[in-house]
Design a protein around this motif. Structure first.
Motif, PDB file in Angstrom:
ATOM      1  N   ASP A 239       0.817  -1.217   0.000  1.00  0.00           N
ATOM      2  CA  ASP A 239       0.000   0.000   0.000  1.00  0.00           C
ATOM      3  C   ASP A 239       0.849   1.265   0.000  1.00  0.00           C
ATOM      4  N   ASP A 240       1.912   1.290   0.776  1.00  0.00           N
ATOM      5  CA  ASP A 240       2.733   2.498   0.876  1.00  0.00           C
ATOM      6  C   ASP A 240       3.380   2.836  -0.465  1.00  0.00           C
TER       7      ASP A 240
ATOM      8  N   LEU B 261       0.698   3.934  -2.976  1.00  0.00           N
ATOM      9  CA  LEU B 261       0.245   5.297  -2.696  1.00  0.00           C
ATOM     10  C   LEU B 261       1.283   6.315  -3.158  1.00  0.00           C
ATOM     11  N   THR B 262       2.558   6.016  -2.947  1.00  0.00           N
ATOM     12  CA  THR B 262       3.618   6.921  -3.390  1.00  0.00           C
ATOM     13  C   THR B 262       3.574   7.117  -4.897  1.00  0.00           C
TER      14      THR B 262
ATOM     15  N   GLU C 226       0.592   9.322  -5.743  1.00  0.00           N
ATOM     16  CA  GLU C 226       0.815  10.709  -5.322  1.00  0.00           C
ATOM     17  C   GLU C 226       1.658  11.475  -6.331  1.00  0.00           C
TER      18      GLU C 226
ATOM     19  N   THR D 214     -10.159  12.949  -7.528  1.00  0.00           N
ATOM     20  CA  THR D 214     -10.117  12.026  -6.392  1.00  0.00           C
ATOM     21  C   THR D 214      -8.735  12.079  -5.766  1.00  0.00           C
ATOM     22  N   THR D 215      -8.646  11.813  -4.496  1.00  0.00           N
ATOM     23  CA  THR D 215      -7.361  11.866  -3.800  1.00  0.00           C
ATOM     24  C   THR D 215      -6.596  10.569  -4.031  1.00  0.00           C
ATOM     25  N   PRO D 216      -5.298  10.591  -3.874  1.00  0.00           N
ATOM     26  CA  PRO D 216      -4.525   9.350  -3.999  1.00  0.00           C
ATOM     27  C   PRO D 216      -5.017   8.259  -3.047  1.00  0.00           C
ATOM     28  N   GLU D 217      -5.378   8.643  -1.814  1.00  0.00           N
ATOM     29  CA  GLU D 217      -5.847   7.646  -0.854  1.00  0.00           C
ATOM     30  C   GLU D 217      -7.136   6.973  -1.324  1.00  0.00           C
ATOM     31  N   ASP D 218      -8.092   7.776  -1.805  1.00  0.00           N
ATOM     32  CA  ASP D 218      -9.341   7.216  -2.315  1.00  0.00           C
ATOM     33  C   ASP D 218      -9.093   6.380  -3.571  1.00  0.00           C
TER      34      ASP D 218
ATOM     35  N   LEU E  49      -6.420   4.632  -4.328  1.00  0.00           N
ATOM     36  CA  LEU E  49      -5.860   3.340  -3.947  1.00  0.00           C
ATOM     37  C   LEU E  49      -6.957   2.411  -3.447  1.00  0.00           C
ATOM     38  N   ALA E  50      -7.869   2.938  -2.661  1.00  0.00           N
ATOM     39  CA  ALA E  50      -8.971   2.121  -2.158  1.00  0.00           C
ATOM     40  C   ALA E  50      -9.835   1.608  -3.315  1.00  0.00           C
TER      41      ALA E  50
END
Length: 446
Positions: free
Chosen positions: A243-244, A247-248, A251, A422-426, A428-429
């Motif tokens: 995940d990390d 996400l990177t 981003e 959309t945000t990177p966090e959303d 990824l989900a």
């Protein structure tokens, strides 16, 4: 529409061109498959049937090479047929191979090999057979060669590497001060160094630093994820992703769009047009677009070159890509003469793949060609020839690879990242949710 290698052209033009060359006007139908090639038949020639999905500019180069092969092998009757790129081709191949009535040899994406159930739908190839035709394991990069195996047996013969690369406008980049004295693009190390380069280019263009296809974000995602040595593995209805690191990678996309260093929306055509008209000094697309930019240069002037993707992490220049490769669809029985002629065809295409790289932009997988002095003097091809070692195949699962659903599903999410919707966090989900949905589906081949 995602920017894929060998994009499908009008079906009628692809078929008619091939029909004129092979005399098989029924090439687009299942009637071509027949019941297996025969040595001899109505003539003294050995017939070899070849199927491919190359309907773009590279298909024209393959047609030219087929003509050369036939001229040099008057005892072999090569019947080559082009089917619709992507799903239409793979559906036809599976249908033909499942009944033992496909072609003698087919050109596929190597990333799709395992999804084609090779143990049941393809015939293995022995290394000794290749040796007999002047081809050996050491003639290929390790990663490409290893990808050609399934279940410990060799099923594919790699023809090329095609991958995401960096094109750059020399005129713009010279004004931005990002060229070496020899006119090549400065090599950067790390995300910030590359962003600085893009900022300098953006100052010249007044619009973007680089262009890219926002619908094909899987390519950038996989390149930057793999540069971090991120793994994505599948098995037993489950999967693992870091995940990390994922996400990177996402981003980076968001930041690039947010700062205006790349478009927030551009399909394949607009992506290339941004580069052609000078709205962007660089463009990240596949090496198969070389002919488009050459044509634009001849018509309106575009002093460009190409290089590998920049290193963002760990000194890696890994990039998302694939290979075209030859496979032997399953035969109920093989005529010995046909099999020999089929492998002679494959070896010829490898031995003469300088023309394939020169004309189509793909980097030959056959290292004696790629590492030759002649190829290393070929510009701009030699500048990005390192992709043979740096290409990163999509993860092994039936819905992955060229023209497969993972590319499109993840690309649909990442398009919204570039759009800043959309945000990177959303994102990824959402990507993980789509992967889990695909995992719940049965493989259409199995």
């Amino acid at each position: 529409m995602p920017n894929h290698p060998s994009p499908p052209g009008p079906a009628s033009s692809a078929v008619s061109r091939r029909a004129l060359l092979t005399g098989t006007a029924a090439a687009a139908g299942l009637g071509l498959a027949g019941c297996g090639s025969l040595s001899g038949g109505l003539s003294d020639k050995t017939r070899v049937k070849q199927w491919n999905l190359l309907a773009g500019a590279d298909g024209a180069i393959m047609t030219e090479m087929h003509g050369d092969f036939s001229a040099e092998h008057p005892d072999i009757d090569l019947e080559a047929t082009t089917f619709g790129w992507g799903t239409p081709f793979y559906t036809r191949l599976v249908m033909g191979a499942s009944s033992g009535n496909a072609s003698d040899i087919a050109t596929i994406h190597l990333s799709r090999l395992k999804s084609l159930s090779p143990a049941t739908l393809m015939d293995p190839i022995t290394e000794s057979e290749l040796n007999d035709h002047g081809v050996a394991a050491e003639d290929f990069a390790d990663g490409v060669w290893e990808k050609s195996f399934a279940g410990g047996e060799l099923y594919a013969i790699p023809l090329d590497t095609h991958a995401l690369v960096n094109y750059y406008n020399r005129t713009v980049c010279e004004q931005a001060g990002v060229l070496n004295p020899d006119g090549t693009l400065l090599e950067t190390d790390g995300v910030e160094a590359y962003f600085d380069l893009l900022r300098a280019v953006k100052d010249v263009t007044g619009e973007y630093g680089t262009s890219l296809d926002t619908f094909a974000g899987w390519r950038q995602f996989w390149a930057w994820y793999r540069q971090q040595e991120g793994e994505m593995t599948f098995g037993d209805g489950d999967y693992e992703i870091d995940d990390d690191k994922a996400l990177t990678a996402i981003e980076i996309m968001y930041r690039m769009a947010e700062e205006g260093l790349c478009p927030t929306f551009a399909d394949g055509g607009q992506c290339a047009a941004n580069f052609e008209v000078g709205s962007a000094g660089l463009v990240q697309v596949g090496n198969w677009e070389i002919n488009r930019f050459r044509a634009f240069n001849e018509a309106q002037g575009l002093d460009f070159s190409m290089t590998e993707m920049p290193s963002f992490f760990n000194g890696h220049r890994y990039t998302q890509g694939d290979c075209h490769a030859f496979v032997l669809p399953r035969h109920n029985t093989w005529d010995t003469g046909v099999r020999e002629a089929t492998l002679e065809y494959a070896a010829y295409m490898l031995h003469n793949s300088f023309r394939w790289g020169e004309g189509g932009g793909h980097t030959p997988a056959y290292l004696p060609v790629t590492e030759s002095a002649e190829y290393q003097a070929l510009q701009p091809n030699a500048e990005y020839s390192g992709v043979v070692e740096n290409v990163q195949f999509d993860p092994d699962v039936w819905f992955s690879g060229s023209a497969a659903r993972l590319f499109d599903e993840v690309g649909g999410v990442l398009n919204q990242v570039y759009a800043l919707a959309t945000t990177p966090e959303d994102a990824l989900a959402q990507i993980k949710n789509r992967i889990e949905t695909l995992l719940a589906l049965p493989s259409p081949v199995d």
